[in-house]
Design an enzyme around this catalytic site. Structure first.
Site, PDB file in Angstrom:
ATOM      1  N   GLU A  13      -9.277  31.204  -5.539  1.00  0.00           N
ATOM      2  CA  GLU A  13      -8.566  30.398  -4.534  1.00  0.00           C
ATOM      3  C   GLU A  13      -8.183  31.347  -3.444  1.00  0.00           C
ATOM      4  OE1 GLU A  13      -6.378  26.723  -6.223  1.00  0.00           O
ATOM      5  OE2 GLU A  13      -6.713  28.020  -7.881  1.00  0.00           O
ATOM      6  N   SER A 142      -8.406  23.914  -7.282  1.00  0.00           N
ATOM      7  CA  SER A 142      -9.457  23.664  -5.958  1.00  0.00           C
ATOM      8  C   SER A 142     -10.719  23.092  -6.447  1.00  0.00           C
ATOM      9  CB  SER A 142      -9.363  24.831  -5.099  1.00  0.00           C
ATOM     10  OG  SER A 142      -8.090  25.306  -4.569  1.00  0.00           O
ATOM     11  N   ASP A 248      -0.741  14.827  -9.414  1.00  0.00           N
ATOM     12  CA  ASP A 248      -2.004  14.131  -9.060  1.00  0.00           C
ATOM     13  C   ASP A 248      -2.299  12.964 -10.065  1.00  0.00           C
ATOM     14  OD1 ASP A 248      -2.157  15.909  -7.009  1.00  0.00           O
ATOM     15  OD2 ASP A 248      -3.663  17.108  -7.836  1.00  0.00           O
ATOM     16  N   GLU A 260      -2.974  16.126 -13.126  1.00  0.00           N
ATOM     17  CA  GLU A 260      -2.428  17.501 -13.349  1.00  0.00           C
ATOM     18  C   GLU A 260      -1.281  17.584 -12.283  1.00  0.00           C
ATOM     19  OE1 GLU A 260      -5.808  19.793 -12.225  1.00  0.00           O
ATOM     20  OE2 GLU A 260      -5.340  19.746 -10.263  1.00  0.00           O
ATOM     21  N   ASN A 262       0.484  20.187  -9.605  1.00  0.00           N
ATOM     22  CA  ASN A 262       0.313  21.621  -8.581  1.00  0.00           C
ATOM     23  C   ASN A 262       1.652  22.129  -8.367  1.00  0.00           C
ATOM     24  OD1 ASN A 262      -2.468  22.097  -7.583  1.00  0.00           O
ATOM     25  ND2 ASN A 262      -2.055  19.782  -7.738  1.00  0.00           N
ATOM     26  N   SER A 271      -3.557  20.028   4.289  1.00  0.00           N
ATOM     27  CA  SER A 271      -2.995  19.893   2.732  1.00  0.00           C
ATOM     28  C   SER A 271      -2.142  18.758   2.900  1.00  0.00           C
ATOM     29  CB  SER A 271      -2.167  21.266   2.685  1.00  0.00           C
ATOM     30  OG  SER A 271      -2.766  22.302   2.477  1.00  0.00           O
TER      31      SER A 271
END
Length: 300
Positions: A13, A142, A248, A260, A262, A271
């Site tokens: 990433e 990602s 998420d 998950e 982040n 974003s």
């Protein structure tokens, strides 16, 4: 105050991280901070290039950035840094560990199991989960090397591809529904964003290409909103997150599942976190101020 914006890194990433870092450098308040862009090309750069800064604003993503290792180095150097601490960063980077913590706290998440080689693929277990399944690197981000697999014949190749990016691959129940994301700042949930990718799922292109997905603040039905907020905050606390994070979820037939977390959300013009903050009148520049201020409260 000398604020070093740490970007780049050695993960898959890296490119996204540099875009995040450049956006942050551009929008940080230059009257408040002396802004120092720091690009990491190899691991030891963090030790050399971070010397002399007063605060590290992390724009790193993926391994050696989002997994607690850089945080540990900075802590050793007595340099305060943004976002989650070492433990929560490490756990959230490891999707298997994240889901184990969620399951232990009765937080709803899709069924899964992990493999470290193609020889460990258990087709009976996958049948129990039920096709389609999502196959992805355990510690990736990602949506790199992430596949929706609809039949047995496709499983081996997807696992093999995932193992090119990580030493462990997750095989997870595919929960069909609406994807949402719940940004949390200082323990409070900001407006929920709905994600409508133009492709089958929110893949790399959807996340970072202009027009790759429609992302907008959504007003959920009252009871659903309460449940989503409860799940998001419980997840944030269960994983010992601090300062900010993004949870998420998928909502399937009115039932939310945590996907998950982040711990270092993207900070590019596309974003999700900055878009959500704007919904409550927090500009990108103000959001960065709050992240710095709250991080300093947490770790001085």
């Amino acid at each position: 105050m000398k604020v070093g914006v740490i970007m780049g890194g050695i993960s898959s990433e890296r490119e996204v991280s540099i875009k995040s870092g450049q956006s942050i450098v551009e929008l940080l308040d230059k009257e408040k901070y002396e802004v120092i862009p720091i690009v990491i090309d190899k691991k030891e750069d963090i030790i050399e290039k971070a010397k002399g800064i007063d605060f590290a604003l992390l724009a790193l993503h993926g391994k050696f950035g989002e997994d607690g290792t850089v945080q540990a180095v900075l802590q050793t150097m007595d340099i305060p840094y943004s976002g989650c601490g070492i433990l929560s960063s490490a756990i959230c980077m490891d999707k298997d560990m994240t889901k184990k913590v969620l399951k232990s706290c009765d937080i709803r998440t899709a069924k899964w199991y992990n493999v470290t080689s193609v020889d460990e693929i258990d087709y009976e277990k996958i049948d129990e989960i039920g096709y389609p399944v999502v196959i992805k690197p355990n510690s990736g981000g990602s949506s790199v090397a992430t596949f929706i697999i609809k039949n047995k014949e496709e499983v081996k190749n997807a696992v093999a591809e995932g193992l090119k990016w990580d030493n462990e691959v997750m095989i997870e129940e595919y929960v069909k529904g609406d994807e949402i994301t719940c940004p949390i700042l200082d323990g409070k949930m900001l407006p929920v964003l709905a994600i409508k990718p133009k492709s089958d799922f929110f893949d790399y292109t959807s996340k970072y290409a202009d027009g790759g997905a429609d992302e907008f603040i959504v007003e959920l039905e009252e009871n659903l909103h309460k449940e989503v907020e409860d799940l998001a905050i419980r997840t944030y606390k269960a994983l010992k997150c601090s300062v900010y994070g993004r949870v998420d979820m998928i909502v399937s037939n009115g039932v939310p599942y945590v996907l998950e977390v982040n711990t270092l959300s993207g900070m590019t013009k596309n974003s999700l976190f900055p878009r959500s903050a704007i919904g409550v009148g927090i500009s990108f520049t103000k959001l960065l101020d709050l992240i710095i201020e709250n991080s300093l409260k947490v770790r001085g």
